[in-house]
Motif scaffolding. Structure first.
Motif, PDB file in Angstrom:
ATOM      1  N   TYR A 173      -3.445  -7.836  -0.069  1.00 58.51           N
ATOM      2  CA  TYR A 173      -3.868  -7.375   1.250  1.00 58.51           C
ATOM      3  C   TYR A 173      -2.640  -7.313   2.160  1.00 58.51           C
ATOM      4  O   TYR A 173      -1.837  -8.246   2.195  1.00 58.51           O
ATOM      5  N   GLY A 174      -2.531  -6.252   2.927  1.00 57.11           N
ATOM      6  CA  GLY A 174      -1.419  -6.158   3.868  1.00 57.11           C
ATOM      7  C   GLY A 174      -1.458  -7.242   4.925  1.00 57.11           C
ATOM      8  O   GLY A 174      -0.432  -7.825   5.285  1.00 57.11           O
ATOM      9  N   MET A 175      -2.667  -7.554   5.434  1.00 51.70           N
ATOM     10  CA  MET A 175      -2.751  -8.559   6.501  1.00 51.70           C
ATOM     11  C   MET A 175      -2.360  -9.935   5.979  1.00 51.70           C
ATOM     12  O   MET A 175      -1.742 -10.729   6.701  1.00 51.70           O
ATOM     13  N   GLU A 176      -2.704 -10.240   4.707  1.00 48.02           N
ATOM     14  CA  GLU A 176      -2.320 -11.540   4.150  1.00 48.02           C
ATOM     15  C   GLU A 176      -0.832 -11.573   3.808  1.00 48.02           C
ATOM     16  O   GLU A 176      -0.190 -12.624   3.887  1.00 48.02           O
TER      17      GLU A 176
ATOM     18  N   GLY B 115      -6.249  -9.379  -3.969  1.00 50.74           N
ATOM     19  CA  GLY B 115      -6.359 -10.139  -2.723  1.00 50.74           C
ATOM     20  C   GLY B 115      -5.152 -11.028  -2.488  1.00 50.74           C
ATOM     21  O   GLY B 115      -4.167 -10.991  -3.205  1.00 50.74           O
ATOM     22  N   GLY B 116      -5.270 -11.836  -1.442  1.00 49.61           N
ATOM     23  CA  GLY B 116      -4.155 -12.725  -1.135  1.00 49.61           C
ATOM     24  C   GLY B 116      -2.964 -11.967  -0.562  1.00 49.61           C
ATOM     25  O   GLY B 116      -3.078 -10.817  -0.153  1.00 49.61           O
TER      26      GLY B 116
ATOM     27  N   ARG C  13      -8.493   5.996   9.479  1.00 49.91           N
ATOM     28  CA  ARG C  13      -8.595   4.590   9.095  1.00 49.91           C
ATOM     29  C   ARG C  13      -7.949   4.356   7.723  1.00 49.91           C
ATOM     30  O   ARG C  13      -7.233   3.369   7.518  1.00 49.91           O
ATOM     31  N   ALA C  14      -8.199   5.264   6.762  1.00 49.18           N
ATOM     32  CA  ALA C  14      -7.634   5.106   5.419  1.00 49.18           C
ATOM     33  C   ALA C  14      -6.105   5.138   5.467  1.00 49.18           C
ATOM     34  O   ALA C  14      -5.432   4.356   4.787  1.00 49.18           O
ATOM     35  N   ARG C  15      -5.552   6.055   6.264  1.00 49.32           N
ATOM     36  CA  ARG C  15      -4.088   6.122   6.377  1.00 49.32           C
ATOM     37  C   ARG C  15      -3.533   4.840   6.995  1.00 49.32           C
ATOM     38  O   ARG C  15      -2.474   4.352   6.597  1.00 49.32           O
ATOM     39  N   MET C  16      -4.249   4.286   7.970  1.00 48.30           N
ATOM     40  CA  MET C  16      -3.802   3.032   8.572  1.00 48.30           C
ATOM     41  C   MET C  16      -3.843   1.897   7.553  1.00 48.30           C
ATOM     42  O   MET C  16      -2.934   1.066   7.499  1.00 48.30           O
ATOM     43  N   GLU C  17      -4.900   1.844   6.746  1.00 46.45           N
ATOM     44  CA  GLU C  17      -5.025   0.793   5.737  1.00 46.45           C
ATOM     45  C   GLU C  17      -3.837   0.828   4.777  1.00 46.45           C
ATOM     46  O   GLU C  17      -3.270  -0.217   4.427  1.00 46.45           O
ATOM     47  N   LEU C  18      -3.462   2.020   4.341  1.00 47.82           N
ATOM     48  CA  LEU C  18      -2.360   2.131   3.381  1.00 47.82           C
ATOM     49  C   LEU C  18      -1.007   1.990   4.063  1.00 47.82           C
ATOM     50  O   LEU C  18      -0.111   1.302   3.562  1.00 47.82           O
ATOM     51  N   GLY C  19      -0.849   2.644   5.216  1.00 48.40           N
ATOM     52  CA  GLY C  19       0.445   2.615   5.898  1.00 48.40           C
ATOM     53  C   GLY C  19       0.811   1.230   6.404  1.00 48.40           C
ATOM     54  O   GLY C  19       1.967   0.790   6.281  1.00 48.40           O
ATOM     55  N   LEU C  20      -0.170   0.504   6.977  1.00 46.80           N
ATOM     56  CA  LEU C  20       0.124  -0.839   7.477  1.00 46.80           C
ATOM     57  C   LEU C  20       0.444  -1.799   6.340  1.00 46.80           C
ATOM     58  O   LEU C  20       1.252  -2.719   6.508  1.00 46.80           O
ATOM     59  N   THR C  21      -0.175  -1.583   5.182  1.00 49.51           N
ATOM     60  CA  THR C  21       0.154  -2.438   4.035  1.00 49.51           C
ATOM     61  C   THR C  21       1.604  -2.236   3.612  1.00 49.51           C
ATOM     62  O   THR C  21       2.333  -3.212   3.336  1.00 49.51           O
TER      63      THR C  21
ATOM     64  N   THR D  21      -4.884  -2.432   0.101  1.00 50.41           N
ATOM     65  CA  THR D  21      -5.156  -2.023   1.479  1.00 50.41           C
ATOM     66  C   THR D  21      -4.902  -3.181   2.437  1.00 50.41           C
ATOM     67  O   THR D  21      -4.659  -4.299   2.024  1.00 50.41           O
ATOM     68  N   TYR D  22      -4.974  -2.874   3.723  1.00 45.26           N
ATOM     69  CA  TYR D  22      -4.614  -3.881   4.717  1.00 45.26           C
ATOM     70  C   TYR D  22      -5.708  -4.924   4.917  1.00 45.26           C
ATOM     71  O   TYR D  22      -5.455  -6.124   4.932  1.00 45.26           O
ATOM     72  N   THR D  23      -6.949  -4.463   5.087  1.00 45.75           N
ATOM     73  CA  THR D  23      -8.048  -5.397   5.364  1.00 45.75           C
ATOM     74  C   THR D  23      -9.036  -5.513   4.228  1.00 45.75           C
ATOM     75  O   THR D  23      -9.953  -6.338   4.304  1.00 45.75           O
ATOM     76  N   GLY D  24      -8.886  -4.695   3.187  1.00 42.96           N
ATOM     77  CA  GLY D  24      -9.877  -4.706   2.116  1.00 42.96           C
ATOM     78  C   GLY D  24     -11.074  -3.844   2.407  1.00 42.96           C
ATOM     79  O   GLY D  24     -12.134  -4.020   1.801  1.00 42.96           O
ATOM     80  N   GLY D  25     -10.930  -2.900   3.318  1.00 41.83           N
ATOM     81  CA  GLY D  25     -12.038  -2.011   3.656  1.00 41.83           C
ATOM     82  C   GLY D  25     -12.265  -0.963   2.589  1.00 41.83           C
ATOM     83  O   GLY D  25     -11.373  -0.600   1.826  1.00 41.83           O
TER      84      GLY D  25
END
Length: 707
Positions: free
Chosen positions: A112-115, A86-87, A150-158, A137-141
């Motif tokens: 987390y990517g967003m953090e 996290g973080g 969605r999974a590709r977005m989580e990894l790619g955005l991170t 991942t980006y949001t921790g989903g």
């Protein structure tokens, strides 16, 4: 600006700009909601329906995939790899880094990517102090429950966020909601395999029961609890070496420099997320402010309406030193192609009781049978003046030149008056300070839904407002449908100006600035025909709104003036600017944000707030209908009005403001009349009266017309 010279159509390009702004706002809030307040199924891990393959269930925490095969790995004996999930957290990440620096230890941070996009300075500190960075991942989903997109977005955005924050990409991945390798069960397993296909090394953790001396991967959160657990592990005498995951496995290059284009994209992502957070916070305050102001406005309307009822006789005969107005009255009726309704208007005036009338109908260059319809009435009280078309202000000024009496009533050519309307309307002019009186306009053609919505608007939005305006002494408009004036007051302000498209508002404001008072007579009832199609309604309200903006700008100096003019300026103009310009401008964005609250925050809370506001609206509208003597059954259409009708009115304000800011000219939009509010329409004229010239009629333009 004169309507006579308003030849250019307003530009359509600003609709593209408006659509773009709303789209950007919607996308920004959607992204902010997904990254910050998402509550879908991917936020919690589903129970496992099947275990991981036996070949991977070795208890070792690191998994390497090669085609259909999987290999596991663990830390060497006496080696502990500290990992933090996290973080980065602005409170606990710096404390963890200080703790690790104090012990000279390097660790692995799964972020987390967003953090990372939110706190890039912490990502850079982690990198600069020699620690390893992995993806959480980006949001921790839960990637096992998420779709492949969605999974590709989580990894790619991170990866994009890490590139923007620290200029790196990573090959390490830890799946959220997992601990040991056997928790990669159910949908997590295929998600892990797909991630491995993108080049990731999947890292889990050892069981807590495994001794540190045997070599472990420990997993902690970036919280107070994680800080205390890591501090305890650092004091473990069974560990001879603390290191990162990659170093413990004897591999290098888990993090590598991101391409320049990815770094640029990462910076853009950080700015977009920052903008989304700032906009979300700002709109939360705007939404609160709009709600408070909306509730305050409703409370003011009810309060001042009650005050108005108590002060009903203040400006009217019956009060001390005020006598009833019994003198003759001149009624001006400007008409341009009003054949459908002009007969009903004039006949209703001829049926007026308790007052002597001179009715001046100004045919402003009509191309239909308007003049002939008036001529067929053959009543000596009616004077028909025909002139080339120059617009409503010119027609009213022409009629004013033919007025023989000191009290002048102006009536639209689609208005039907109650028999006692004129007598009641002129009574407040008994007070020497009153220069104009607004009548009570009601919707005649309310049989269809659009008419019902306008009926509610007239009762709640116009007539209730006028009660408040009278009490506050800042009435901004005497409507063209029905209004009474002192003739010398009209002449004192130069007649009816054609500087704006809302000549009635312009005239009323001019009277205030000249020192006259304007009041409201609710018992003087006139019935008007409102637009029965959306296109006609749009054109009418667009002209009203644009003309009101012109009038406000023309009379803006009233806010600095003294006496009656200053009270009007500081109260009336401020009210119009706040409640009829600013709030409607914010309304579409607020609506988008309200939808955002339903989707991403607490939908129950948003619905309760909306229902509470609806109840207040219903109560206020019910009170307004009761005051006007109308039936309460019209309230059933109010919720629908809030969803559809008001959105159109908000867009009208947006359109008008953007047109004004772009300096465009607006043409006069005339509504198509059907005569549906005319009770006299089906009456036939007396035999022999068809097409006869009217006695006393003036054909052609009038001489001496005031400008």
């Amino acid at each position: 600006m004169s309507p006579r010279h308003a030849l250019r159509r307003p530009p359509r390009g600003h609709w593209v700009l408006l659509s773009l702004i709303i789209a950007v706002v919607a996308v920004t809030l959607l992204f902010e909601g997904w990254t910050t307040h998402e509550v879908d199924a991917a936020r919690t891990k589903e129970p496992c329906a099947r275990p991981i393959p036996r070949g991977a269930d070795t208890g070792r925490p690191v998994l390497r995939f090669s085609g259909s095969d999987v290999a596991t790995a663990a830390m060497p004996p006496g080696t502990a790899a500290l990992t933090f999930n996290g973080g980065p957290d602005p409170v606990w990440t710096p404390r963890l880094l200080d703790l690790l620096d104090e012990h000279g230890v390097r660790a692995t941070f799964f972020l987390y990517g967003m953090e990372a996009a939110r706190h890039p300075e912490l990502v850079r500190r982690i990198r600069d102090e020699g620690h390893e960075i992995g993806s959480y991942t980006y949001t921790g989903g839960d990637l096992g429950a998420a779709s492949r997109v969605r999974a590709r977005m989580e990894l790619g955005l991170t990866q994009t966020a890490l590139a923007g924050a620290a200029g790196i990409h990573t090959r390490l991945l830890r799946l959220p909601h997992t601990t040991t390798a056997d928790t990669l069960c159910g949908g997590e397993w295929p998600a892990a395999r797909r991630a491995a296909g993108q080049g990731y090394l999947v890292v889990a953790a050892d069981r807590e029961s495994r001794k540190s001396a045997a070599g472990v991967v420990r997993q902690y959160s970036q919280t107070d609890l994680g800080f205390r657990a890591a501090r305890s592990t650092l004091r473990d005498p069974g560990v001879t070496r603390f290191t990162t995951v990659s170093d413990g496995l004897g591999t290098t290059g888990s993090a590598y420099r991101a391409p320049v284009l990815e770094q640029i994209k990462g910076v853009g992502l950080m700015r977009a997320q920052e903008l989304g957070r700032a906009f979300s916070r700002a709109m939360a305050w705007v939404l609160i402010a709009a709600g408070v102001l909306g509730a305050l406005r409703l409370a003011m309307l009810v309060w001042f309406a009650r005050v108005h009822v108590r002060r009903r006789g203040r400006w009217r005969p019956g009060s001390p030193r005020l006598r009833e107005v019994t003198g003759p009255v001149t009624v001006l009726v400007p008409a341009h192609n009003e054949e459908a309704g002009i007969t009903g208007t004039v006949c209703s005036l001829l049926a007026s009781t308790g007052v002597d009338l001179q009715i001046v109908v100004v045919d402003d260059g009509s191309t239909d049978g308007t003049a002939q319809a008036v001529a067929r009435l053959a009543d000596p009280r009616v004077t028909l003046v025909r002139r080339p078309n120059t617009g409503k202000p010119g027609a009213l000024n022409t009629g004013l030149a033919h007025a023989r009496h000191d009290v002048v009533v102006m009536v639209d050519a689609d208005t039907v008056l109650e028999p006692d309307a004129v007598r009641r309307l002129v009574q407040p002019l008994a007070h020497p300070a009153v220069g104009a009186v607004s009548g009570n306009t009601k919707v005649g053609n309310r049989g269809h839904l659009l008419g019902k919505w306008q009926h509610l608007e007239y009762v709640l939005g116009f007539n209730l407002d006028r009660r408040m305006f009278e009490v506050l002494e800042c009435m901004p408009t005497v409507p063209g449908a029905i209004g009474a004036f002192r003739r010398d007051a009209l002449l004192g302000v130069g007649g009816v100006s054609d500087d704006t498209l809302a000549e009635d508002t312009d005239l009323t404001m001019a009277l205030w600035r000249a020192g006259w008072r304007v009041v409201y007579e609710e018992s003087a009832v006139a019935w008007t025909e409102v637009p029965d199609t959306w296109s006609q309604l749009w054109r009418q309200r667009y002209r009203w709104c644009y003309g009101t903006l012109q009038s406000m700008w023309k009379h803006r100096r009233a806010v600095r003036e003294l006496g009656t003019a200053g009270r009007f300026g500081r109260r009336g103009l401020s009210y119009l600017a706040l409640f009829q310009v600013l709030l409607p401008l914010l309304a579409p964005v607020v609506d988008v944000f309200a939808l955002y609250g339903v989707c991403f925050r607490d939908p129950g809370e948003a619905i309760v707030v909306w229902l509470a506001f609806l109840v207040v609206q219903m109560a206020t509208a019910g009170y307004a209908l009761w005051l006007d003597g109308e039936r309460l059954r019209a309230l059933w259409s109010l919720p629908l009005q809030m969803f559809v009708y008001r959105q159109m009115l908000y867009l009208v304000v947006l359109h008008s403001v953007m047109t004004a800011l772009l300096g465009s000219r607006l043409t006069w939009h005339r509504m198509h009349r059907t005569g549906t509010a005319d009770p006299y329409r089906t009456q036939e004229p007396p035999p022999g009266d068809r097409g006869l010239p009217l006695s006393g009629a003036v054909v052609g333009g009038a001489k001496g017309e005031p400008r």
